[in-house]
Design a protein around this motif. Sequence first.
Motif, short mmCIF file in Angstrom:
data_model
loop_
_atom_site.label_atom_id
_atom_site.label_comp_id
_atom_site.label_asym_id
_atom_site.label_seq_id
_atom_site.Cartn_x
_atom_site.Cartn_y
_atom_site.Cartn_z
N LYS A 120 0.77 -1.18 0.01
CA LYS A 120 -0.13 -0.02 0.07
C LYS A 120 0.88 1.49 0.10
O LYS A 120 0.53 2.37 -0.04
CB LYS A 120 -0.96 -0.04 1.23
CG LYS A 120 -1.96 -1.15 1.01
CD LYS A 120 -3.01 -0.93 1.88
CE LYS A 120 -2.69 -1.46 3.44
NZ LYS A 120 -3.80 -1.83 4.34
N ILE A 122 2.75 4.11 -1.69
CA ILE A 122 3.05 4.80 -3.07
C ILE A 122 4.33 5.28 -3.26
O ILE A 122 4.94 5.84 -2.45
CB ILE A 122 2.02 6.14 -3.16
CG1 ILE A 122 0.57 5.89 -2.83
CG2 ILE A 122 2.12 6.71 -4.47
CD1 ILE A 122 -0.29 6.95 -2.92
N TYR A 135 2.05 1.94 -7.19
CA TYR A 135 1.45 1.53 -6.06
C TYR A 135 1.93 -0.05 -5.64
O TYR A 135 1.83 -1.06 -6.48
CB TYR A 135 -0.26 1.42 -6.24
CG TYR A 135 -1.19 1.08 -5.13
CD1 TYR A 135 -1.04 2.10 -3.86
CD2 TYR A 135 -1.83 0.02 -4.87
CE1 TYR A 135 -1.69 1.69 -2.80
CE2 TYR A 135 -2.49 -0.32 -3.60
CZ TYR A 135 -2.63 0.73 -2.78
OH TYR A 135 -3.13 0.55 -1.69
N VAL A 154 0.56 3.79 -11.30
CA VAL A 154 -0.78 4.60 -11.07
C VAL A 154 -1.26 5.06 -12.31
O VAL A 154 -2.24 4.99 -12.63
CB VAL A 154 -0.31 5.83 -10.00
CG1 VAL A 154 -1.61 6.83 -10.16
CG2 VAL A 154 0.16 5.45 -8.75
#
Length: 459
Positions: A120, A122, A135, A154
């Motif tokens: 999770k 970024i 991600y 992304v």
Amino acid sequence: MANSVSTPRPGTKWAVASDYTASFVSPANYINKPEVRDSIFDAYDEQMLYDLLIHSNKTIKSKNTTYRWMEHDSYFHTHTVESKSGSAGANNPVTITLEEGTGAPTDHQSSGTLSAPRKKNIVMVYTATGAFRGYVTAVDKSAADAHTVTIKPVDATVDLVTATVAGDKVTVISSAASDGAGMTDPMSRLPVEFFNYVQIVDTQKKTDAGEAANESWVEVDGKPYFYHQLVVDGDFEQRAKLENAFIFGQRGTQVDPDTTKTAYLTGGMEWSQQQEGYDEPYSSAIGLADVQNVCKNLDLEKAGSKQLMLSGNNANIDIDEFVKGRLDNTAVDWTKMGLGSAAGRVADFGIDGFVYDGFYFMKKKFNLFNALGITGGFTASPYPNTVYSLTWDRFRDAGTGKDSDTVCLRFKQSDRENRFMQFWTRDKKITNDDKFEFNYKAEAGLQIALARHINRLYK
């Protein structure tokens, strides 16, 4: 002459007249006292990092041969791609293996079992074709020093598998979770341990008792004193060997050929820079652009504002000609640079300075870089054209939580003796040999924390 031990005396201004109790000037009375040496030696000049550390009160006792300190890496580390796998195509995930890394900072910590990326996260993937946001959908940390991270672009139009190659960089920038999801896996930051050794440096001078040692009569504070040339040469040799170890030494161990025990070698400034610092080559003469590159490196490392520049004579002239003439001459923070008045410090250490891009560069021509027989006695010597820029500030030891100097002299001291600098004599009353011995011994080393801040400009 009695045995004597010389100790650093922070905050003390030595008075020449009160330091003598006999007509013989022993090294214990001048080996760490510039005012005395200046009166005794012809054309004496304080040109050593060893002197500068002592008189700037940057000395720390060490109870052990190995001394350690801890530093924190950047919180969000920039990782390196060792390899990648995945199916080429837009919006396809790429799986990267983090670089194993052997130095600090490194992609893996704690024997290769820990690394920063989490599901999770970024991330930003920096490639030759651009910087792409991704991600993290999976991580696998089951193999030590070979953690893998699966990253989905992304932007669904990006072919991240094709764009990513070995050597590219990946940085965690944020995290994103869905409503009702559990917490993102925790991340902790471990400090990085650094260490160096104190090095035993000794010097002996010996003369037959019936052979007169060279003597010179000098006048100190109106009183005549004399010294043996052998003692003076011993002092110079001892201090020069310490200085050379601090500048050119490489950390390591050797086997003493006399005792077959371990001899410890301290790591010096040049070796520290080679491990972690920046190299900034220049082609003809140092110019403003070269100093700008140094400032950019310091910004990247979030370095402190106080910088000490040690320059060979050619490089020093370049800086004066192309940089200092254009900039404000207000850099030297004299309250941090030793004892006595500002004018006295200029005379002792030859320090000047300039300010650029918010950094205060305290500039010193470093004569060791130009010494015949050491670094400057041959045409191809790089040192007269070399500058080392060090962070001359304080840092917080991540292990102890205490503030310490980034650059300092470490010396051995036990409950029995102080081994900072010792001097003693032996003669026929002890050895039954008709000789005089002059002995010097020190056990000291250099500590350079935040070595990744060191910039070397060279031609």
